[in-house]
Design a protein around this motif. Structure first.
Motif, PDB file in Angstrom:
ATOM      1  N   ARG A  39      12.373  -5.698  -3.973  1.00 31.16           N
ATOM      2  CA  ARG A  39      11.465  -4.560  -3.841  1.00 31.16           C
ATOM      3  C   ARG A  39      11.361  -3.762  -5.146  1.00 31.16           C
ATOM      4  NH1 ARG A  39      10.034  -1.902   1.156  1.00 31.16           N
ATOM      5  NH2 ARG A  39       8.922   0.038   0.700  1.00 31.16           N
ATOM      6  N   GLN A  40      12.507  -3.545  -5.786  1.00 32.23           N
ATOM      7  CA  GLN A  40      12.506  -2.758  -7.018  1.00 32.23           C
ATOM      8  C   GLN A  40      11.759  -3.461  -8.138  1.00 32.23           C
ATOM      9  OE1 GLN A  40      13.046   0.256  -7.769  1.00 32.23           O
ATOM     10  NE2 GLN A  40      14.860   0.615  -9.042  1.00 32.23           N
ATOM     11  N   ILE A  41      11.963  -4.758  -8.272  1.00 32.09           N
ATOM     12  CA  ILE A  41      11.287  -5.524  -9.314  1.00 32.09           C
ATOM     13  C   ILE A  41       9.778  -5.482  -9.109  1.00 32.09           C
ATOM     14  CG2 ILE A  41      10.887  -7.877 -10.173  1.00 32.09           C
ATOM     15  CD1 ILE A  41      13.925  -8.365  -9.671  1.00 32.09           C
ATOM     16  N   LEU A  42       9.336  -5.677  -7.871  1.00 30.19           N
ATOM     17  CA  LEU A  42       7.903  -5.667  -7.608  1.00 30.19           C
ATOM     18  C   LEU A  42       7.318  -4.282  -7.855  1.00 30.19           C
ATOM     19  CD1 LEU A  42       5.378  -7.168  -6.646  1.00 30.19           C
ATOM     20  CD2 LEU A  42       5.965  -6.445  -4.320  1.00 30.19           C
ATOM     21  N   ARG A  43       7.970  -3.258  -7.377  1.00 29.09           N
ATOM     22  CA  ARG A  43       7.460  -1.899  -7.566  1.00 29.09           C
ATOM     23  C   ARG A  43       7.303  -1.584  -9.047  1.00 29.09           C
ATOM     24  NH1 ARG A  43       9.379   2.837  -9.005  1.00 29.09           N
ATOM     25  NH2 ARG A  43      11.529   2.082  -9.099  1.00 29.09           N
ATOM     26  N   ARG A  44       8.329  -1.860  -9.813  1.00 28.26           N
ATOM     27  CA  ARG A  44       8.268  -1.573 -11.254  1.00 28.26           C
ATOM     28  C   ARG A  44       7.214  -2.433 -11.936  1.00 28.26           C
ATOM     29  NH1 ARG A  44      14.647  -1.725 -12.946  1.00 28.26           N
ATOM     30  NH2 ARG A  44      15.300   0.330 -12.150  1.00 28.26           N
ATOM     31  N   GLY A  45       7.122  -3.687 -11.532  1.00 26.37           N
ATOM     32  CA  GLY A  45       6.168  -4.583 -12.162  1.00 26.37           C
ATOM     33  C   GLY A  45       4.724  -4.177 -11.915  1.00 26.37           C
ATOM     34  N   LEU A  46       4.424  -3.744 -10.699  1.00 27.70           N
ATOM     35  CA  LEU A  46       3.069  -3.303 -10.397  1.00 27.70           C
ATOM     36  C   LEU A  46       2.713  -2.044 -11.177  1.00 27.70           C
ATOM     37  CD1 LEU A  46       2.852  -3.918  -6.541  1.00 27.70           C
ATOM     38  CD2 LEU A  46       2.028  -5.388  -8.399  1.00 27.70           C
ATOM     39  N   VAL A  47       3.658  -1.132 -11.246  1.00 22.71           N
ATOM     40  CA  VAL A  47       3.416   0.111 -12.015  1.00 22.71           C
ATOM     41  C   VAL A  47       3.205  -0.235 -13.486  1.00 22.71           C
ATOM     42  CG1 VAL A  47       4.464   2.273 -12.787  1.00 22.71           C
ATOM     43  CG2 VAL A  47       4.628   1.589 -10.383  1.00 22.71           C
ATOM     44  N   TRP A  48       3.999  -1.153 -14.016  1.00 26.23           N
ATOM     45  CA  TRP A  48       3.851  -1.563 -15.420  1.00 26.23           C
ATOM     46  C   TRP A  48       2.468  -2.180 -15.661  1.00 26.23           C
ATOM     47  CZ3 TRP A  48       2.843  -6.475 -17.278  1.00 26.23           C
ATOM     48  CH2 TRP A  48       2.847  -6.601 -18.675  1.00 26.23           C
ATOM     49  N   ALA A  49       1.995  -2.994 -14.724  1.00 27.18           N
ATOM     50  CA  ALA A  49       0.743  -3.711 -14.922  1.00 27.18           C
ATOM     51  C   ALA A  49      -0.480  -2.812 -14.883  1.00 27.18           C
ATOM     52  CB  ALA A  49       0.589  -4.815 -13.866  1.00 27.18           C
ATOM     53  N   ALA A  50      -0.392  -1.695 -14.189  1.00 28.94           N
ATOM     54  CA  ALA A  50      -1.558  -0.827 -14.026  1.00 28.94           C
ATOM     55  C   ALA A  50      -2.017  -0.266 -15.365  1.00 28.94           C
ATOM     56  CB  ALA A  50      -1.227   0.322 -13.075  1.00 28.94           C
ATOM     57  N   ARG A  51      -3.321  -0.196 -15.538  1.00 28.61           N
ATOM     58  CA  ARG A  51      -3.883   0.361 -16.752  1.00 28.61           C
ATOM     59  C   ARG A  51      -3.452   1.805 -16.922  1.00 28.61           C
ATOM     60  NH1 ARG A  51      -9.806  -0.856 -17.035  1.00 28.61           N
ATOM     61  NH2 ARG A  51      -9.740   0.146 -15.013  1.00 28.61           N
ATOM     62  N   GLU A  61       0.831  -1.207   0.000  1.00 31.06           N
ATOM     63  CA  GLU A  61       0.000   0.000   0.000  1.00 31.06           C
ATOM     64  C   GLU A  61       0.868   1.260   0.000  1.00 31.06           C
ATOM     65  OE1 GLU A  61      -3.796   1.814   2.482  1.00 31.06           O
ATOM     66  OE2 GLU A  61      -2.292   0.634   3.555  1.00 31.06           O
ATOM     67  N   ARG A  62       1.878   1.282   0.848  1.00 34.28           N
ATOM     68  CA  ARG A  62       2.783   2.445   0.898  1.00 34.28           C
ATOM     69  C   ARG A  62       3.568   2.580  -0.400  1.00 34.28           C
ATOM     70  NH1 ARG A  62       3.547   0.519   6.244  1.00 34.28           N
ATOM     71  NH2 ARG A  62       5.501  -0.493   5.666  1.00 34.28           N
ATOM     72  N   MET A  63       4.009   1.456  -0.937  1.00 33.89           N
ATOM     73  CA  MET A  63       4.760   1.464  -2.196  1.00 33.89           C
ATOM     74  C   MET A  63       3.937   2.092  -3.314  1.00 33.89           C
ATOM     75  SD  MET A  63       6.138  -1.916  -4.254  1.00 33.89           S
ATOM     76  CE  MET A  63       7.274  -2.415  -2.965  1.00 33.89           C
ATOM     77  N   LEU A  64       2.692   1.685  -3.438  1.00 34.75           N
ATOM     78  CA  LEU A  64       1.839   2.210  -4.493  1.00 34.75           C
ATOM     79  C   LEU A  64       1.454   3.666  -4.224  1.00 34.75           C
ATOM     80  CD1 LEU A  64      -0.443  -0.887  -5.172  1.00 34.75           C
ATOM     81  CD2 LEU A  64       1.371   0.013  -6.645  1.00 34.75           C
ATOM     82  N   ALA A  65       1.220   3.995  -2.964  1.00 40.75           N
ATOM     83  CA  ALA A  65       0.910   5.387  -2.631  1.00 40.75           C
ATOM     84  C   ALA A  65       2.069   6.293  -3.015  1.00 40.75           C
ATOM     85  CB  ALA A  65       0.575   5.514  -1.156  1.00 40.75           C
ATOM     86  N   ASP A  66       3.296   5.830  -2.792  1.00 42.46           N
ATOM     87  CA  ASP A  66       4.475   6.616  -3.168  1.00 42.46           C
ATOM     88  C   ASP A  66       4.564   6.796  -4.681  1.00 42.46           C
ATOM     89  OD1 ASP A  66       5.227   6.899  -0.532  1.00 42.46           O
ATOM     90  OD2 ASP A  66       6.718   5.294  -0.580  1.00 42.46           O
ATOM     91  N   GLU A  67       3.926   5.890  -5.433  1.00 44.86           N
ATOM     92  CA  GLU A  67       3.898   5.992  -6.889  1.00 44.86           C
ATOM     93  C   GLU A  67       2.699   6.801  -7.380  1.00 44.86           C
ATOM     94  OE1 GLU A  67       6.071   5.006  -9.191  1.00 44.86           O
ATOM     95  OE2 GLU A  67       7.470   4.237  -7.685  1.00 44.86           O
ATOM     96  N   GLY A  68       1.949   7.360  -6.447  1.00 43.19           N
ATOM     97  CA  GLY A  68       0.835   8.226  -6.821  1.00 43.19           C
ATOM     98  C   GLY A  68      -0.510   7.550  -6.941  1.00 43.19           C
TER      99      GLY A  68
END
Length: 215
Positions: free
Chosen positions: A203-215, A26-33
């Motif tokens: 952590r970096q792989i997951l963060r980037r992967g989640l951002v990539w997957a988002a519509r 949740e914090r990771m995604l919040a930091d990504e906006g």
């Protein structure tokens, strides 16, 4: 500009520390906006507007899900809502639901030796998710998965057969992405417990992967 929205649903087997991991994500995604909604259990999947989310993160292991709720999730992803997650929270969420596994691209089946040291080999250093990340050592469960042969593999691990001799030399996907309908789907096998988020590559792989997957 309206922020992207993400749903994290968490629960199931406590050995994966789902609540603690969900708070980190949740914090990771919040930091990504992202505007993030975090919900225990699977009831949220039955909501009619599930497709309004740009990203859904399953973080639940060995759970049961109502057929209608599962079909609602699958329909939302097929229509374009991104799906991303890690370890058993996505790769062993619904063990009895092959339609879910078809969507995710794989299903956990074993981790010989339990917590062991192994090496992760980056196979697609040119991919933005893996940019600047070389091969690295990791200590956790080395996941043996049944996988869709059409996934785009970003990193692998090779089993040495110490704990299951017949697996010696088996090259297994660790990180992948693929398409399901109109959606992007991302998965990383890394991340057994919350402390593994201290591993910078994980952590970096997951963060980037989640951002990539988002519509």
């Amino acid at each position: 500009m309206t922020p992207k929205s993400a749903l994290i649903f968490w629960g199931g087997w406590e050995g994966h520390e789902p609540e603690a991991c969900s708070l980190i994500v949740e914090r990771m995604l919040a930091d990504e906006g992202f505007a993030v909604r975090r919900e225990p259990g699977t009831e949220v999947l039955a909501e009619a507007d599930l497709g309004a989310f740009d990203l859904i993160v399953p973080l639940i292991t060995q759970a049961q899900v109502a057929p209608g709720a599962l079909q609602n999730l699958i329909a939302a992803v097929e229509a374009g809502t991104g799906l991303g997650g890690f370890h058993g929270g996505m790769g062993d969420a619904f063990r009895n639901e092959p339609a879910y596994q078809f969507m995710t691209g794989g299903q956990w089946v074993a981790h010989p030796g339990n917590i062991i040291d192994y090496r992760v080999q980056v196979t697609r250093p040119d991919d933005p998710v893996m940019a600047g990340i070389g091969d690295f050592d990791y200590r956790s469960e080395q996941y043996f998965l049944h996988v869709d042969p059409s996934i785009e593999v970003l990193a692998t691990t090779t089993f040495d057969g110490t704990h299951a001799p017949w697996t010696r030399g088996t090259v297994m996907p660790v990180v992948w992405k693929h398409r399901y309908g109109a959606a992007r789907v991302f998965y990383s096998a890394l991340g057994h417990v919350a402390a593994e988020f201290d591993h910078p590559q994980m952590r970096q792989i997951l963060r980037r992967g989640l951002v990539w997957a988002a519509r």
